[in-house]
Structures are given as C-alpha cells and as structure tokens.
Design a protein around this motif. Structure first.
Motif, short mmCIF file in Angstrom:
data_model
loop_
_atom_site.label_atom_id
_atom_site.label_comp_id
_atom_site.label_asym_id
_atom_site.label_seq_id
_atom_site.Cartn_x
_atom_site.Cartn_y
_atom_site.Cartn_z
N LEU A 174 -0.68 -4.35 -7.09
CA LEU A 174 -0.36 -5.78 -7.10
C LEU A 174 0.35 -6.16 -8.39
O LEU A 174 -0.16 -5.95 -9.49
N TYR B 138 13.02 -4.29 2.60
CA TYR B 138 11.67 -4.01 2.08
C TYR B 138 10.67 -4.06 3.24
O TYR B 138 10.93 -4.65 4.29
N MET C 79 -4.57 -4.48 -2.07
CA MET C 79 -3.21 -4.14 -2.49
C MET C 79 -3.23 -2.84 -3.29
O MET C 79 -4.11 -2.61 -4.13
N HIS C 80 -2.23 -2.03 -3.06
CA HIS C 80 -2.11 -0.73 -3.72
C HIS C 80 -1.68 -0.88 -5.18
O HIS C 80 -2.17 -0.18 -6.06
N ALA D 279 -1.03 -2.45 3.58
CA ALA D 279 -1.06 -2.99 2.21
C ALA D 279 -1.96 -2.13 1.33
O ALA D 279 -1.64 -1.85 0.17
N GLY E 223 -0.17 1.01 0.42
CA GLY E 223 1.10 0.82 -0.27
C GLY E 223 2.31 0.91 0.62
O GLY E 223 3.45 0.85 0.13
N TYR F 156 7.43 -5.49 4.75
CA TYR F 156 6.52 -6.61 4.58
C TYR F 156 5.68 -6.83 5.83
O TYR F 156 6.04 -6.40 6.93
N LEU G 156 9.37 -6.32 -6.65
CA LEU G 156 9.62 -5.28 -5.66
C LEU G 156 10.50 -4.17 -6.23
O LEU G 156 10.30 -2.99 -5.95
N LYS H 194 3.21 -1.35 2.80
CA LYS H 194 3.80 -2.69 2.83
C LYS H 194 3.86 -3.21 1.40
O LYS H 194 2.87 -3.22 0.68
N GLN H 195 5.05 -3.65 1.01
CA GLN H 195 5.24 -4.10 -0.37
C GLN H 195 5.04 -5.61 -0.52
O GLN H 195 4.69 -6.08 -1.59
N GLN I 136 6.30 -2.72 -7.32
CA GLN I 136 5.02 -3.41 -7.22
C GLN I 136 4.88 -4.12 -5.87
O GLN I 136 5.87 -4.32 -5.15
N GLN I 137 3.67 -4.51 -5.56
CA GLN I 137 3.41 -5.29 -4.36
C GLN I 137 3.27 -6.76 -4.70
O GLN I 137 2.91 -7.12 -5.84
#
Length: 721
Positions: free
Chosen positions: A305, A262, A302-303, A283, A286, A264, A232, A288-289, A236-237
């Motif tokens: 991952l 963060y 995922m944007h 997600a 991006g 989530y 994080l 949501k991390q 990154q996710q």
C-alpha cells in the motif's frame, strides 16, 4: 504438536484455542469443530503454550494450504478495529472478509485474463456505430490490451461479443507480465492542482494526512489521479474510497481512460460475491494495483500500500450504522499510518472534524480555490423567500419560469428534493388520521406504483386502502412532495421536456446508472429530479440550473450535526451547476431566507459556516471537542429496554472525566417492531471513555442473560441519534 488461537464468526469477545500437528501462520484459513458444527476460522495467534488442560483442546480439522495467507497488516487492522469499536474479534474479522472466504470450502480463484485484437481481428471492419456497446468495446480493444473482468463490468453485453470474437480468432490472450503500463488523456494541471500534487508526492513512504479542500469543480479528481499515477509507477498499490455506488460509473470511465493498462478492481455491494472475492484476493497477492470501492473496501488486504484516497470524506455513508459500526474514513487514516503512506481526504465541504484538525495543523490543508475550467465560474445562488408566495405543487413562479427558460435554451436542469416517493404522508381530510408504519415510529410514504404505502425504514408496504380505517371517509389526501410527485408535476408544467427521476427506487438495478449517463450525454434528458444521490461527484457539462425544494426541512432535527449535514448537501448540489462554459444558477426556496446557513451558502463560504458551527460545538463539548459512545438496547417494549440500561448504569463506577447521559428513548423509538433506548458516554478524555465502555460491556454481557428479549450494541463516535 502446535497450539493456536483462532477467531470464529460468533458474538463473543474472545479467541479459541486449537491444536495442529503442522506449523501454521497468522491469517491462515482453517476449519475447526465448534459446538456441533464445523466452521471456518482464522489462525490469530501462533506458537502458544496453553495454560489449560491440553487433553481438552480440539484439533484443527482442515487447513486450506493452497490459499494465500492474510497478511500481518490485515490482521493488525482487524485487531485495532475490534478494540476501538468494541466489537467481537471474530465477527470483526468475518465482516471484513470477502464472502467467498467465509464458506466451508476451498477458495477457487482464477488468474486475470487480458485480451486484445489479434492480427486477424485488426483486419476486420469495425462494427456499425449503431450497435453502440459493440462498437465501443471494439474501439477499446483496437491496439490496446484490457482485463477481461474490467470489460465485463464496463459493458453489460461484453461477454457475448467477446466470446464470439474469441471463437472467430479476432481476439488473443496476452501475458500480463508483458504489459507496459501507460496512461492516456492526461490533462494539464493548473498551478493550484500542481502544487497540491507536489506536496503529496514528496511525502512518499511517510504517514502524511492531507485535507484537499477544493470548491466544487476545482479538479480534485485530477489531483487524485496524478498522485495515483505516481504511486502506480513506483510499483505501489492504491486504495480509492468512494461514499456511494452511484459515483463509480462516471469515475470508472475516467479510470479506464487514464489507467487502462494497470490492473484494478472495483468493490461494492452491486458487484457479485465471486467478483468481490476475486478482487479481494488479487489485492492481497498484488495482482491488482488499484482498488476502487465503497466503505467495506477499506478492509481490502494490500500487498504494498502506497496511497489512500478518500473522496467526499465528509459523507455520512462512510459510517456503518449496524453490526460493526466502523467509520471507513477513520480506518483509512489508521491504515495510512500503519503503511507509512500519504492519505488524501478530499471534499468541497469537509467534515468539521477534519477541517478542525487541518486548522490545528494535524492534517496538512491543501486549497483549490478556483474551478479547474477557467471558463467555469461558481454558480450564482439566489435565495427565494416563499413565505408569502402561492406555490404550484411546491414550485414558486420563479422556479417554473427558470425551468421553462432553461429548457428553451437547451440547458440541463436539476430539481433537488431529498425525499423519494410520491408524498411523505397520506391523511384523511375528515378526521385527520395519518397512516403510520405498524412496525416503526414513522409515517408511511405514498408511492405511485400500486399505489402503495411504504416505510422507508423497515420496507413494510401495503396497498393504499379505499377509505380511512378510523372514520370510513374515502377522501384521502397526499401531503407534501416526493420525487415521484415532482416528476409528475414537471411533466405537466413542461410537457415537451424529458424528465428523469434519480433516487433509490429508480436506480436499484445494476446498470441503471450507466444507462442514465448515456442518456444525459446524448442530451436525451432535459430535467433531472433527484435526491442526495445526485448531490455529489457527478459532472454534467450542460447542467446550468439547479432548483432546491424544501431546503428548510433539514434544520428541524435533534441531531447536533443537522446543520452541517444540510449545508454540505446544499453546497454539493449547488456545485453541480455551471461546471463547463455554461453559467450556473441555483434557486433555493426557503421560508427562512435570513438564516445564517443560507447566507453562508449564498456567499459560497464554507469557512464562515464552519467557524460559527465549531464555536457552538466547543461551547457544548460536541465533536470535535469531545468524544462520545452510544450504548443502545432494544426490546419489544420500551420499558424493558430502559429498565435494562438503567440497571447496567447503576452498577457502573463512573470517573469524573466521563459524563453518562440517559437512558432515554431513541429519537425513532420504534424500528422494525422493536423499541429502542440509549444512553451516551461523553468525555474529552478518549482513553477514559473507552475504559468505561469496556466496563459497560462486561456488565451488559452479564445483565443481558437475565432478559429474554433484550439486544444491545455499542456505537463508537455515533453519527446519528
């Protein structure tokens, strides 16, 4: 004019060609005419030069231009999943989509709202502690900023209080771009945990599968959290997969404390469709991390991952058993390779497939051999031979004595029985008639509510009759124990103790788990009675005694995985005991005290059990030394299902690399009024196995048109017979 292939939610192994006057991208959501309806579709291939009569190609009717487009990585995941599990591409894509994206209308999403106490709010006195939710919510907002959706998930009455405080001017909205991510309550890692974290984090941006094999209570979650924190911080996710919804409440409290700043999202079946769709899209874009969810969350786009965590990787709940029969752990590994990021498979009792790969060097094995709490020791496991003992409603004298003593000392006890209901069978004491489900090859389970007889496979229920339908005798007897009966027995044997039952029946509503945790934390519960829902992931500090009833039942199964499943259950539930400073004791009642499985359990030796079990599997070519695909068919009569599979088999040309076994009736032949047959393809050559499966699908598709009532399916890497 542009030409495109699109996928539609229909049971066909093909895409469909459409045209549009505007350029579209793969993963874009559109509406197309299909038959006599207009349906949702996803653009799957672009820039085509179709070799069919272009005048017959229909036009795309609507393009949802304002929506984010599903990224290339997500589309590639769906392509792989459809190929590997031999499932129609359109149905695969729509199974993975959030519900809101399957509807024939534009998606309405909202930006995440973050709130905190205003200057005026900080001047107000805190609510009285007697209003527990209100007080806890206020404390969370004091000097901190939180996502509104997260607060609503955490506290059932959050919306009511937040609306009142916003109206009073005590809360303000905060721009998320101004937030600074911080972590709180970060514990000190021991040397084993630190080494594991360093090994994982130094492999960033490369495909690196790790098997984190740690004894129960060894602090695997803290290893996850430290690795998540690193990902994080790098922007990154993270995808965090759990096997059960029941594990999320306690984990979410820890996530909130550790990663409160963060963004989530939590995705599982008890989350409303609108919230799940919002989390899915957040997600993708991006916003949501960190994504926390059960098996379906593996399909979350995922944007960026950077890490995947699969907790309790051995758990059978990661395998979907109908429709698209995927395994979330295996797809997580594929996604990790696709994204070139590390993946952590964590367990105290790894699946034998994962353990074998770690031993062979395909995964990196990380060991946590000691409990994280230095004062906590692994529980002592006592094997109680009950062959010549007189049991009181399933309890040995030693079990009753230990439960009473532990209650007197103020300890928390757990009685484990993986069988819900009051009794597994109701029989006539005169003629021996037993009540079976009219729709399934299973006995009806007696439940106290009603009282009723209920089938745990098709959910058929009926009121308990006054007499035997066979001979008219009114003396009907409940045989065996279920969790309801155990709960009633303990309330009689230890009347001063508060007993709480934890099974699928008692935790069906959304906030049942949260309420239970609150009661346990306040020491309002003295004895827990539960099924496998309590066997993993839960951490109760005062739990010092575990009683395991009917441990032998899991050994009598035709499934070659039955021993592995039972050992995992018993090791996991034993590990709930003694996780803090209170010493733990496990009493396991059995009529097979010298069985190798129980001896390995008593020694806390997963490796002894695993090696013996792997030797057996290698001898017979079972997984992980061989691969299998089940081809299943069902009809109203078993003869028709068997005849259908036999005809299909007879038309196949089978290579010497693949064995075809069957067809034969399924172990539970009748389910929901349909009778089931199956055949198995087995081989050590995975490529040859899948090539033959593709040939089977071609023949199955043609042959099934000759049968009015036949249904068939493919199950790759089946987990149950």
């Amino acid at each position: 004019m542009y030409w495109f292939e699109v996928v539609v939610n229909v049971p066909l192994y093909t895409t469909f060609t459409y045209k549009s006057e505007q350029a579209l991208k793969r993963g874009q959501r559109v509406l197309v005419p299909f038959g006599h309806k207009t349906v949702v579709a996803l653009v799957w291939r672009e820039n085509l030069a179709p070799d069919i009569d272009r005048s017959k190609i229909k036009a795309i009717e609507t393009v949802f231009e304002s929506e984010p487009i599903l990224n290339e990585q997500w589309c590639d995941l769906i392509d792989f999943c459809a190929r590997y599990y031999h499932y129609p591409i359109g149905q695969t894509a729509f199974c993975a989509l959030a519900t809101g994206l399957r509807q024939n209308k534009p998606l309405t999403t909202k930006s995440e709202v973050f709130i905190t106490l205003s200057e005026l709010g900080l001047q107000q006195p805190a609510p009285a502690q007697a209003h527990k939710q209100k007080y806890a919510l206020w404390q969370m907002l004091s000097g901190q900023t939180h996502a509104l959706s997260t607060l609503k998930q955490s506290y059932p009455q959050a919306k009511k209080y937040i609306d009142l405080w916003l109206e009073a001017g005590w809360l303000i909205q905060v721009n998320p771009s101004s937030l600074i991510a911080t972590t709180q309550n970060k514990p000190q890692l021991n040397s084993e945990q630190q080494q594991a974290v360093e090994a994982i984090c130094c492999t960033n941006q490369t495909f690196s599968p790790f098997l984190l094999f740690g004894v129960t209570g060894s602090g695997k979650t803290e290893v996850y959290f430290s690795c998540i924190e690193q990902a994080l911080k790098m922007g990154q996710q993270v995808l965090f997969l759990l096997p059960e919804i029941s594990l999320t409440p306690q984990l979410l409290n820890r996530v909130q404390n550790r990663f409160g700043q963060y963004h989530y999202a939590v995705l599982h079946s008890q989350i409303a469709d609108k919230e799940r769709t919002q989390g899915f899209m957040d997600a993708l874009t991006g916003q949501k991390q960190l994504i926390i969810g059960t098996r379906l969350a593996v399909f979350t786009p995922m944007h960026n991952l950077g890490l995947i965590v699969v907790d309790e990787e051995h758990d059978y709940s990661f395998k979907q058993e109908d429709d698209l029969r995927y395994h979330a752990r295996d797809l997580a590994l594929w996604r990790s390779k696709q994204a070139q990021c590390p993946v952590i498979l964590g367990s105290a009792t790894p699946s034998l497939e994962s353990y074998h790969k770690a031993v062979q060097g395909q995964y990196r094995l990380l060991l946590l051999q000691h409990r994280a709490n230095e004062r906590s020791k692994l529980p002592k496991i006592h094997i109680e031979d009950v062959r010549r003992q007189k049991l009181e409603e399933g309890f040995s004298p030693a079990a009753i004595r230990l439960l009473r003593e532990n209650h007197q000392k103020g300890g928390l006890s757990l009685v484990y029985l993986n069988r819900r209901g009051f009794a597994p069978a109701l029989v006539c004491t005169d003629c021996g008639f037993s009540f079976g489900c009219p729709h399934c090859s299973a006995k009806m389970v007696l439940h106290k509510s009603g009282p009723t007889l209920r089938c745990h496979h098709c959910n058929f229920a009926q009121v308990v009759p006054d007499s035997c339908p066979s001979c008219g005798n009114q003396d009907l007897s409940a045989l065996g124990q279920g969790t309801q009966r155990v709960e009633e027995t303990l309330s009689t044997l230890i009347p001063q103790a508060v007993v709480a039952r934890v099974d699928k029946d008692s935790t069906a509503r959304k906030h049942d788990w949260e309420k239970l945790y609150q009661q346990i934390e306040k020491e309002q519960v003295h004895i827990l009675v539960g099924t496998q829902m309590l066997a993993k992931g839960h951490d109760f500090a005062k739990l010092s005694l575990v009683i395991i009833l009917n441990a032998d039942g899991g050994l009598y199964s035709p499934d070659f995985r039955s021993a592995e499943r039972l050992f995992s259950e018993l090791m996991q539930v034993s590990g709930r005991a003694g996780r803090a400073e209170h010493a733990g004791l496990v009493l396991l009642q059995t009529q097979l005290p010298d069985h190798a499985l129980f001896l390995a359990l008593k020694a806390h030796s997963f490796t002894d059990f695993a090696q013996e079990e792997l030797d057996k599997r290698q001898q017979f070519g079972f997984s992980p030394f061989g691969h299998s695909i089940a081809i299943k068919a069902d009809a109203f009569h078993i003869g028709e299902a068997l005849h259908f599979l036999t005809q299909v088999k007879n038309e196949m040309i089978v290579s010497t690399d693949v064995n075809v076994l069957g067809p034969a009736p399924a172990f539970m032949m009748r389910l929901s009024s349909r009778e089931r047959a199956q055949l198995f393809l087995e081989s050590q050559n995975r490529k040859a196995l899948h090539q033959l499966a593709e040939q089977f699908i071609s023949v199955l598709t043609v042959k099934s048109k000759q049968y009015k009532d036949i249904r068939w399916s493919i199950d790759v890497d089946p987990m149950a017979s």
